[in-house]
Design a protein around this motif. Structure first.
Motif, PDB file in Angstrom:
ATOM      1  N   THR A  48       0.939  -1.164  -0.027  1.00  0.00           N
ATOM      2  CA  THR A  48      -0.271  -0.282   0.165  1.00  0.00           C
ATOM      3  C   THR A  48       0.896   1.118   0.083  1.00  0.00           C
ATOM      4  O   THR A  48       2.061   1.187   0.489  1.00  0.00           O
ATOM      5  CB  THR A  48      -0.927  -0.149   1.333  1.00  0.00           C
ATOM      6  OG1 THR A  48      -0.222  -0.095   2.366  1.00  0.00           O
ATOM      7  CG2 THR A  48      -1.924  -1.200   1.076  1.00  0.00           C
ATOM      8  N   GLY A 103      -6.921   1.147  -3.943  1.00  0.00           N
ATOM      9  CA  GLY A 103      -8.048   1.366  -3.785  1.00  0.00           C
ATOM     10  C   GLY A 103      -8.262   2.994  -3.992  1.00  0.00           C
ATOM     11  O   GLY A 103      -7.607   3.730  -3.601  1.00  0.00           O
ATOM     12  N   THR A 105     -10.450   4.360  -1.895  1.00  0.00           N
ATOM     13  CA  THR A 105     -10.938   4.730  -0.531  1.00  0.00           C
ATOM     14  C   THR A 105      -9.560   4.444   0.364  1.00  0.00           C
ATOM     15  O   THR A 105      -9.050   3.569   0.085  1.00  0.00           O
ATOM     16  CB  THR A 105     -11.948   3.682   0.119  1.00  0.00           C
ATOM     17  OG1 THR A 105     -13.186   3.739  -0.759  1.00  0.00           O
ATOM     18  CG2 THR A 105     -12.499   4.098   1.597  1.00  0.00           C
ATOM     19  N   ALA A 108      -7.935   1.178   1.705  1.00  0.00           N
ATOM     20  CA  ALA A 108      -8.725  -0.132   1.070  1.00  0.00           C
ATOM     21  C   ALA A 108      -7.731  -0.351  -0.244  1.00  0.00           C
ATOM     22  O   ALA A 108      -7.082   0.399  -0.759  1.00  0.00           O
ATOM     23  CB  ALA A 108     -10.015   0.092   0.755  1.00  0.00           C
ATOM     24  N   GLN A 110      -8.260  -2.534  -4.182  1.00  0.00           N
ATOM     25  CA  GLN A 110      -9.235  -3.230  -5.393  1.00  0.00           C
ATOM     26  C   GLN A 110      -8.595  -4.587  -5.470  1.00  0.00           C
ATOM     27  O   GLN A 110      -7.469  -4.646  -5.819  1.00  0.00           O
ATOM     28  CB  GLN A 110      -9.263  -2.478  -6.402  1.00  0.00           C
ATOM     29  CG  GLN A 110     -10.026  -0.949  -6.037  1.00  0.00           C
ATOM     30  CD  GLN A 110     -11.298  -0.866  -5.669  1.00  0.00           C
ATOM     31  OE1 GLN A 110     -12.109  -1.673  -6.239  1.00  0.00           O
ATOM     32  NE2 GLN A 110     -11.490  -0.119  -5.003  1.00  0.00           N
ATOM     33  N   GLU A 124     -13.730  -4.133  -3.212  1.00  0.00           N
ATOM     34  CA  GLU A 124     -12.957  -3.442  -2.215  1.00  0.00           C
ATOM     35  C   GLU A 124     -12.633  -4.194  -1.110  1.00  0.00           C
ATOM     36  O   GLU A 124     -13.600  -4.637  -0.609  1.00  0.00           O
ATOM     37  CB  GLU A 124     -13.734  -2.030  -1.967  1.00  0.00           C
ATOM     38  CG  GLU A 124     -12.789  -1.000  -1.318  1.00  0.00           C
ATOM     39  CD  GLU A 124     -13.294   0.190  -1.249  1.00  0.00           C
ATOM     40  OE1 GLU A 124     -12.893   1.194  -1.957  1.00  0.00           O
ATOM     41  OE2 GLU A 124     -14.379   0.397  -0.393  1.00  0.00           O
ATOM     42  N   LEU A 125     -11.400  -4.118  -0.636  1.00  0.00           N
ATOM     43  CA  LEU A 125     -11.061  -5.008   0.614  1.00  0.00           C
ATOM     44  C   LEU A 125     -10.491  -3.724   1.438  1.00  0.00           C
ATOM     45  O   LEU A 125      -9.613  -2.959   1.287  1.00  0.00           O
ATOM     46  CB  LEU A 125      -9.945  -6.045   0.157  1.00  0.00           C
ATOM     47  CG  LEU A 125      -9.323  -6.402   1.669  1.00  0.00           C
ATOM     48  CD1 LEU A 125     -10.356  -7.378   2.416  1.00  0.00           C
ATOM     49  CD2 LEU A 125      -8.221  -7.557   1.392  1.00  0.00           C
ATOM     50  N   VAL A 126     -11.365  -3.612   2.564  1.00  0.00           N
ATOM     51  CA  VAL A 126     -11.026  -2.619   3.676  1.00  0.00           C
ATOM     52  C   VAL A 126     -10.067  -3.115   4.462  1.00  0.00           C
ATOM     53  O   VAL A 126     -10.404  -4.106   5.398  1.00  0.00           O
ATOM     54  CB  VAL A 126     -12.584  -2.112   4.142  1.00  0.00           C
ATOM     55  CG1 VAL A 126     -12.241  -0.946   5.280  1.00  0.00           C
ATOM     56  CG2 VAL A 126     -13.520  -1.767   3.269  1.00  0.00           C
ATOM     57  N   LEU A 127      -8.901  -2.710   4.629  1.00  0.00           N
ATOM     58  CA  LEU A 127      -7.894  -3.309   5.403  1.00  0.00           C
ATOM     59  C   LEU A 127      -8.160  -3.487   6.715  1.00  0.00           C
ATOM     60  O   LEU A 127      -7.742  -4.252   7.466  1.00  0.00           O
ATOM     61  CB  LEU A 127      -6.440  -2.656   5.152  1.00  0.00           C
ATOM     62  CG  LEU A 127      -6.339  -3.002   3.477  1.00  0.00           C
ATOM     63  CD1 LEU A 127      -4.980  -2.167   3.103  1.00  0.00           C
ATOM     64  CD2 LEU A 127      -5.910  -4.415   3.277  1.00  0.00           C
ATOM     65  N   ARG A 135     -17.769  -4.074  -5.846  1.00  0.00           N
ATOM     66  CA  ARG A 135     -17.748  -2.784  -6.652  1.00  0.00           C
ATOM     67  C   ARG A 135     -18.318  -2.976  -8.091  1.00  0.00           C
ATOM     68  O   ARG A 135     -19.024  -2.043  -8.574  1.00  0.00           O
ATOM     69  CB  ARG A 135     -16.473  -2.406  -6.639  1.00  0.00           C
ATOM     70  CG  ARG A 135     -15.890  -1.704  -5.122  1.00  0.00           C
ATOM     71  CD  ARG A 135     -16.905  -0.655  -4.651  1.00  0.00           C
ATOM     72  NE  ARG A 135     -16.385  -0.160  -3.602  1.00  0.00           N
ATOM     73  CZ  ARG A 135     -17.393   0.205  -2.674  1.00  0.00           C
ATOM     74  NH1 ARG A 135     -18.675   0.246  -2.807  1.00  0.00           N
ATOM     75  NH2 ARG A 135     -17.031   0.455  -1.300  1.00  0.00           N
TER      76      ARG A 135
END
Length: 138
Positions: A48, A103, A105, A108, A110, A124-127, A135
């Protein structure tokens, strides 16, 4: 890197490498942290932008909290249980992901699910919560 290893991602002082099905994260000083294994070889990875997580995709998704670099990795499905979580890779319930991207966001990423598979789509994976939000579905 050692012979036979494949560089999957690199950013700042981090590298994600795979040796067959085993995945490692290396830090700037060259220390290596085995974060797990992925059936059928991982096909991609991302560190990230804030360099707090590494996300490796293939059969499921391995998500490593880089702030816990070097800590013991144990089986678990939450950050409270382990610093590396392997999502959606259980027998009979595994997903195949083809790609991982930053992402839109903050906090997050993708994930692109196998476009020929049952779960085809972009998620979307919200960490922080490890929630997977659809999505686009194929």
């Amino acid at each position: 890197m050692k012979p036979g290893e494949v560089l999957l991602a690199e950013r700042g002082g981090w590298r994600v490498v795979a040796d067959t099905e085993t995945v490692y994260v290396l830090n700037l000083s060259g220390h290596r942290w085995e974060v797990g294994w992925m059936y059928g070889h991982p096909c991609g990875a991302l560190i990230t932008a804030d360099e707090t997580h590494a996300v490796i995709v293939g059969c499921g998704a391995l998500v490593a909290d880089l702030t816990c670099f070097g800590e013991e990795v144990t089986p678990g499905e939450t950050w409270a249980q382990t610093p590396v979580v392997h999502l959606l890779a259980s027998p009979g319930e595994h997903w195949f992901f083809e790609g991982v991207y930053e992402g839109q966001t903050p906090g997050a990423v993708q994930l692109v699910a196998d476009l020929a598979g049952e779960q085809a789509g972009i998620y979307e994976l919200v960490l922080p919560t490890l929630a997977l939000v659809p999505r686009w579905a194929g």
